[in-house]
Design a protein around this motif. Structure first.
Motif, PDB file in Angstrom:
ATOM      1  N   UNK A 116       0.831  -1.207   0.000  1.00 24.54           N
ATOM      2  CA  UNK A 116       0.000   0.000   0.000  1.00 24.54           C
ATOM      3  C   UNK A 116       0.861   1.251   0.000  1.00 24.54           C
ATOM      4  N   UNK A 117       1.925   1.251   0.806  1.00 20.69           N
ATOM      5  CA  UNK A 117       2.817   2.413   0.836  1.00 20.69           C
ATOM      6  C   UNK A 117       3.523   2.601  -0.503  1.00 20.69           C
ATOM      7  N   UNK A 118       3.963   1.500  -1.115  1.00 13.80           N
ATOM      8  CA  UNK A 118       4.617   1.607  -2.421  1.00 13.80           C
ATOM      9  C   UNK A 118       3.698   2.164  -3.482  1.00 13.80           C
ATOM     10  N   UNK A 119       2.435   1.715  -3.479  1.00 16.25           N
ATOM     11  CA  UNK A 119       1.464   2.262  -4.437  1.00 16.25           C
ATOM     12  C   UNK A 119       1.270   3.749  -4.210  1.00 16.25           C
ATOM     13  N   UNK A 120       1.258   4.177  -2.936  1.00 18.85           N
ATOM     14  CA  UNK A 120       1.091   5.594  -2.645  1.00 18.85           C
ATOM     15  C   UNK A 120       2.247   6.423  -3.176  1.00 18.85           C
ATOM     16  N   UNK A 121       3.496   5.963  -2.968  1.00 17.70           N
ATOM     17  CA  UNK A 121       4.649   6.721  -3.458  1.00 17.70           C
ATOM     18  C   UNK A 121       4.686   6.764  -4.983  1.00 17.70           C
ATOM     19  N   UNK A 122       4.413   5.642  -5.608  1.00 23.49           N
ATOM     20  CA  UNK A 122       4.404   5.618  -7.075  1.00 23.49           C
ATOM     21  C   UNK A 122       3.302   6.528  -7.622  1.00 23.49           C
ATOM     22  N   UNK A 123       2.121   6.498  -6.977  1.00 28.05           N
ATOM     23  CA  UNK A 123       1.026   7.348  -7.436  1.00 28.05           C
ATOM     24  C   UNK A 123       1.343   8.815  -7.314  1.00 28.05           C
ATOM     25  N   UNK A 124       1.989   9.212  -6.236  1.00 33.62           N
ATOM     26  CA  UNK A 124       2.338  10.629  -6.063  1.00 33.62           C
ATOM     27  C   UNK A 124       3.357  11.067  -7.111  1.00 33.62           C
ATOM     28  N   UNK A 125       4.343  10.210  -7.378  1.00 29.67           N
ATOM     29  CA  UNK A 125       5.343  10.558  -8.407  1.00 29.67           C
ATOM     30  C   UNK A 125       4.676  10.681  -9.775  1.00 29.67           C
ATOM     31  N   UNK A 126       3.807   9.728 -10.121  1.00 32.30           N
ATOM     32  CA  UNK A 126       3.114   9.797 -11.408  1.00 32.30           C
ATOM     33  C   UNK A 126       2.218  11.031 -11.488  1.00 32.30           C
ATOM     34  N   UNK A 127       1.542  11.367 -10.387  1.00 30.95           N
ATOM     35  CA  UNK A 127       0.694  12.565 -10.382  1.00 30.95           C
ATOM     36  C   UNK A 127       1.519  13.811 -10.633  1.00 30.95           C
ATOM     37  N   UNK A 128       2.707  13.881 -10.023  1.00 33.92           N
ATOM     38  CA  UNK A 128       3.572  15.042 -10.237  1.00 33.92           C
ATOM     39  C   UNK A 128       4.040  15.127 -11.691  1.00 33.92           C
ATOM     40  N   UNK A 129       4.429  13.988 -12.268  1.00 37.35           N
ATOM     41  CA  UNK A 129       4.902  13.978 -13.665  1.00 37.35           C
ATOM     42  C   UNK A 129       3.769  14.365 -14.618  1.00 37.35           C
ATOM     43  N   UNK A 130       2.578  13.804 -14.397  1.00 35.53           N
ATOM     44  CA  UNK A 130       1.443  14.124 -15.265  1.00 35.53           C
ATOM     45  C   UNK A 130       1.050  15.589 -15.116  1.00 35.53           C
ATOM     46  N   UNK A 131       1.112  16.126 -13.891  1.00 31.39           N
ATOM     47  CA  UNK A 131       0.761  17.528 -13.669  1.00 31.39           C
ATOM     48  C   UNK A 131       1.734  18.452 -14.387  1.00 31.39           C
ATOM     49  N   UNK A 132       3.022  18.140 -14.321  1.00 32.86           N
ATOM     50  CA  UNK A 132       4.016  18.973 -15.011  1.00 32.86           C
ATOM     51  C   UNK A 132       3.804  18.913 -16.520  1.00 32.86           C
ATOM     52  N   UNK A 133       3.498  17.740 -17.028  1.00 35.78           N
ATOM     53  CA  UNK A 133       3.256  17.605 -18.469  1.00 35.78           C
ATOM     54  C   UNK A 133       2.003  18.347 -18.888  1.00 35.78           C
ATOM     55  N   UNK A 134       0.923  18.239 -18.088  1.00 40.43           N
ATOM     56  CA  UNK A 134      -0.326  18.917 -18.438  1.00 40.43           C
ATOM     57  C   UNK A 134      -0.171  20.426 -18.404  1.00 40.43           C
ATOM     58  N   UNK A 135       0.676  20.933 -17.501  1.00 37.21           N
ATOM     59  CA  UNK A 135       0.886  22.374 -17.421  1.00 37.21           C
ATOM     60  C   UNK A 135       1.774  22.896 -18.538  1.00 37.21           C
ATOM     61  N   UNK A 136       2.381  22.013 -19.292  1.00 36.44           N
ATOM     62  CA  UNK A 136       3.225  22.438 -20.398  1.00 36.44           C
ATOM     63  C   UNK A 136       4.556  23.008 -19.967  1.00 36.44           C
ATOM     64  N   UNK A 137       5.059  22.581 -18.826  1.00 37.99           N
ATOM     65  CA  UNK A 137       6.325  23.110 -18.313  1.00 37.99           C
ATOM     66  C   UNK A 137       7.477  22.268 -18.834  1.00 37.99           C
ATOM     67  N   UNK A 138       8.461  22.939 -19.385  1.00 38.01           N
ATOM     68  CA  UNK A 138       9.669  22.272 -19.867  1.00 38.01           C
ATOM     69  C   UNK A 138      10.756  22.485 -18.826  1.00 38.01           C
ATOM     70  N   UNK A 139      11.023  21.453 -18.051  1.00 40.40           N
ATOM     71  CA  UNK A 139      11.986  21.566 -16.964  1.00 40.40           C
ATOM     72  C   UNK A 139      13.376  21.088 -17.350  1.00 40.40           C
ATOM     73  N   UNK A 140      13.593  20.875 -18.652  1.00 42.75           N
ATOM     74  CA  UNK A 140      14.926  20.412 -19.061  1.00 42.75           C
ATOM     75  C   UNK A 140      15.980  21.470 -18.802  1.00 42.75           C
TER      76      UNK A 140
END
Length: 808
Positions: free
Chosen positions: A555-579
């Protein structure tokens, strides 16, 4: 006074502004998504005209504002055109990238690829041309707007610092008196001419019934209605039968402003219906509603804010005096409105001496009442001892100090001759006081609404929601405060434009829109992650055969993976280029790595614990001197409950790298060793048999292996034995130990077996002191021995109570 009038106008506009809903047809929506290309020929004409006007520097501020509005419209068009063909440009860039890099030597690339690359580059240049032209034009418009703003600010600063004739100089007084005398003559002349006109008198007779009706209603609304509404408001606030009494009383109290202003408006209609007004008198009559609004608004606000008591919005020692000064300030503001109306369209225009003498007395009047009110606000009344009350008290003292300073500086500036600067300081200070009072009233009103909705008592006023309401009102009041202190509407729109454009960070533009998108998408992803975690914990994992610790790990692993994926998807949806931020992130990661070293260590240790499971929930362990039961294992730490019912949080790194004793790992059996001593001379075989009977009689002791009795040796004070037995449940170790001790004490007492206590030998160096004897002194001149020995040999004294010795 301009700041106060501007505040009143903004307030009325906010209350009366209609709400419009714009419906877009599909074609209009498409047009908004793809704006038409700007007319660059017309732009060149407008830009050249603006530059010529600025170079000549002869246009008025009003003309410059109109010119700025036109250039700002062009700037908005260019900003929208900068992203033209953006998606198509991105597609072409990806296509060019897919062709691979161009060979360095220019050879080795196929003709088809080279021609395709050239074709794509040509298309890319054509698509980028409109955006590049828009960027260039936007930059030019930006420069023109900045130059216009700078020119207007310089003129405003020059006007504030303009030195006029001193109003306290008696030489200038006749000019001000002449304005009053000439104005009164003009009013009398207009009245006489109107009365001598037969048509005007006929109009008066025809409208006499309407005029009388207007006057009667206006007199009631102005003279009687405010006091009646005030009594009704007070009665409603003290009513204990209504839960919404505070909200209803606040709404009803607004009638103290609205009703008399309506009465004054009817009075104006009555005067104009007579047909006896002229140009100057008409200006005065038309200014009456504004003056009445300032007067009654100040009276209502003073009564609402300085209500008295420790629960008042602004606590003062003398609330009645504070309300009086608020009324006087409203009267001064009304006089200023009438003064401006009286001096409007005067022919010939007022001289500088007349303007100074005519404006200075009202500034002094406002300064006197504002000074005293500021003193009352500074000397706040009793407040609570909590941190919030102390902070509000500090803010109140600071605000009162600012009012006192403005009331002192303004008359001094006016007396010297800086009348414009004095007006620009005293009236915005009064407007700020009114704005703060209005914000306090709105905050209290919205808090009362929240208490009704949440069904909370008075303690709900200190909750989080009222604090957030106050913060939101304060932020919304900042633009109005800026207007009061002389900011232009263009300044606010420019600040809003900058805010919407965002900031550039590492080559990436972060705008409010992208930030809100980032937050919204991340919150949605976070909620989805928590929903999946809840479903796993409650429905899926309990039906498996996995250990409780493994279930928590998954359960804890799913939570950490979900938060990381949410952050990545949010950055992509906002159109931010962090390179472009990779270098900065790499530099920060070094420092963060040192700071988070222990956290990472505990995190990895937690994963090891959850996978290897050397300990599990419910195990009885000992680590770092802490002994207790494991109640929970997380990724970072482990929660242990001691036998004292205290919670101990142990970092997982200590459990992995340190020594851990697990008493219940695998099974609950455990050995109990109990030491027993008997007096010398006791039959050891008999002691062995008694202890064996006691151990065998314990229900928690295992039969295989059976309990054993060990005669361990001869101690300093006793014969030492050990009872060794294996318990079926080591959790009852202390209970079994206590029960065995009770049984040993009972059986030894029955058998007459003595349990000895420790014995000690005491050597007395001066026994004569115990007998009360004095040691003989040596003769004078006798040689002193190097070391003196005791007169008698020490005797061995035992602490055995059977000893009959005298103890010497």
């Amino acid at each position: 006074m301009g700041g106060l009038r501007l505040f009143l106008l903004v307030l009325l506009a906010m209350l009366a502004a209609p709400t419009g809903v714009v419906l877009l047809t599909p074609s209009a929506a498409i047009a908004q998504e793809a704006p038409a290309a700007p007319d660059y020929k017309q732009w060149e004409k407008d830009a050249a005209l603006a530059e010529q006007v600025l170079e000549a520097d002869r246009a008025s501020n009003q003309a410059l504002e109109q010119l700025r509005t036109r250039i700002d419209d062009w700037r908005s068009k260019f900003a929208a055109s900068q992203t033209a063909n953006q998606q198509r440009i991105e597609t072409l860039r990806n296509q060019i990238t897919a062709l691979g890099p161009v060979p360095e030597d220019g050879n080795g690339e196929a003709d088809e690829i080279a021609s395709r690359r050239a074709e794509l580059n040509d298309q890319l240049n054509k698509l980028q041309a409109p955006g590049i032209a828009a960027v260039e034009a936007h930059s030019r418009a930006e420069g023109i707007i900045k130059e216009i703003d700078t020119r207007i600010r310089e003129r405003q600063a020059d006007a504030l610092l303009k030195l006029s004739p001193s109003p306290v100089n008696p030489i200038n007084w006749p000019a001000g008196a002449a304005v009053l005398t000439q104005g009164m003559k003009t009013l009398w002349k207009e009245s006489v001419e109107a009365w001598e006109n037969p048509a005007r008198r006929t109009e008066l007779r025809n409208n006499l019934p309407v005029i009388i009706l207007y006057l009667v209603v206006a007199g009631f609304l102005v003279l009687r209605a405010p006091a009646f509404i005030e009594r009704m408001t007070a009665r409603l606030r003290h009513s204990a039968s209504m839960r919404t009494r505070d909200v209803a009383a606040s709404i009803l109290s607004l009638g103290q402003v609205v009703v008399p202003v309506i009465g004054v408006f009817l009075l104006v209609l009555a005067v104009k219906a007579t047909g006896m007004t002229g140009l100057r008198s008409g200006e005065l009559i038309s200014a009456l509603p504004d003056a009445a609004a300032a007067l009654f608004f100040a009276s209502w606000l003073g009564a609402s804010v300085f209500s008295g008591g420790t629960t008042a919005p602004i606590v003062v020692d003398r609330p009645s005096e504070a309300r009086f000064h608020a009324n006087m300030l409203g009267l001064a503001a009304a006089l200023e409105v009438m003064r401006i109306a009286f001096a409007t369209d005067v022919r010939p225009p007022l001289s500088q001496s007349a303007q100074s003498v005519w404006a200075f007395p009202v500034v002094v009047l406002v300064a006197v009442f504002l000074f005293r009110l500021g003193q009352l606000i500074r000397r706040e009344g009793a407040r609570g001892a909590d941190a919030g009350s102390a902070f509000r008290a500090r803010v109140q003292r600071l605000f009162g100090t600012g009012l006192v300073a403005a009331s002192i500086i303004s008359p001094v500036l006016g007396a010297v001759g800086y009348v414009a600067a004095a007006n620009a300081l005293i009236w915005p200070a009064l407007g700020t006081l009114a704005l703060v009072g209005l914000v306090i009233f709105l905050h209290r009103f919205l808090t009362d609404v929240y208490l009704i909705v949440s069904r909370s008592g008075e303690e709900g006023r200190e909750a989080l929601v009222p604090v957030l309401i106050g913060l939101l009102l304060s932020v919304c009041a900042i633009p109005v405060l800026a207007l009061i202190w002389g900011a232009r509407i263009a300044d606010l729109t420019e600040a809003w434009t900058r805010f919407r454009e965002g900031v550039v960070l590492g080559g990436t533009r972060i705008s409010p829109t992208s930030f809100l998108t980032l937050v919204a998408v991340f919150v949605i992803g976070y909620l989805v992650t928590r929903l999946i975690q809840g479903a796993l914990k409650s429905s899926v994992l309990p039906r498996t055969k996995l250990d409780k610790g493994v279930q928590n790990a998954l359960a804890a692993g799913v939570g950490y993976v979900g938060i990381v994926l949410a952050a990545v998807i949010a950055i992509t949806a906002a159109g931010l280029d962090l390179s472009s931020l990779a270098i900065v992130a790499g530099a920060l990661s070094v420092g963060i790595g040192f700071g988070l070293q222990n956290i990472v260590q505990n995190f990895v240790s937690g994963i090891i614990l959850l996978i290897e499971r050397p300990i599990s929930e419910g195990d009885m362990i000992e680590v770092n001197g802490q002994f207790g039961t494991v109640k929970g294992i997380s990724v970072r730490s482990t929660w242990i409950e001691t036998f004292d019912r205290t919670d101990v949080i142990v970092p997982n790194g200590d459990l992995v790298s340190g020594v851990v004793t697990n008493l219940t790992r695998g099974n609950l059996t455990g050995r109990l060793i109990l030491k027993v001593g008997v007096a010398y001379g006791t039959d050891t075989r008999r002691v062995d048999a008694i202890l064996k009977e006691i151990a065998d009689a314990q229900p928690m002791a295992l039969v295989d292996p059976e309990p054993s009795i060990i005669f361990t040796g001869f101690g300093a004070d006793s014969l030492d034995f050990e009872i060794r037995l294996i318990l079926s449940d080591v959790n009852y170790k202390l209970v079994v130990q206590s029960e065995i001790n009770h049984e040993i004490a009972r059986r030894f007492a029955e058998e007459g077996i003595e349990i000895p206590f420790a014995q000690r030998d005491i050597w007395i160096r001066n026994p004569e002191a115990l007998r009360g004897e004095q040691k003989p002194k040596p003769a004078a001149g006798a040689a002193q021995p190097a070391a003196e020995k005791p007169e008698t040999d020490p005797r061995l004294i035992h602490n055995d109570p059977s000893d009959e010795d005298d103890g010497q």
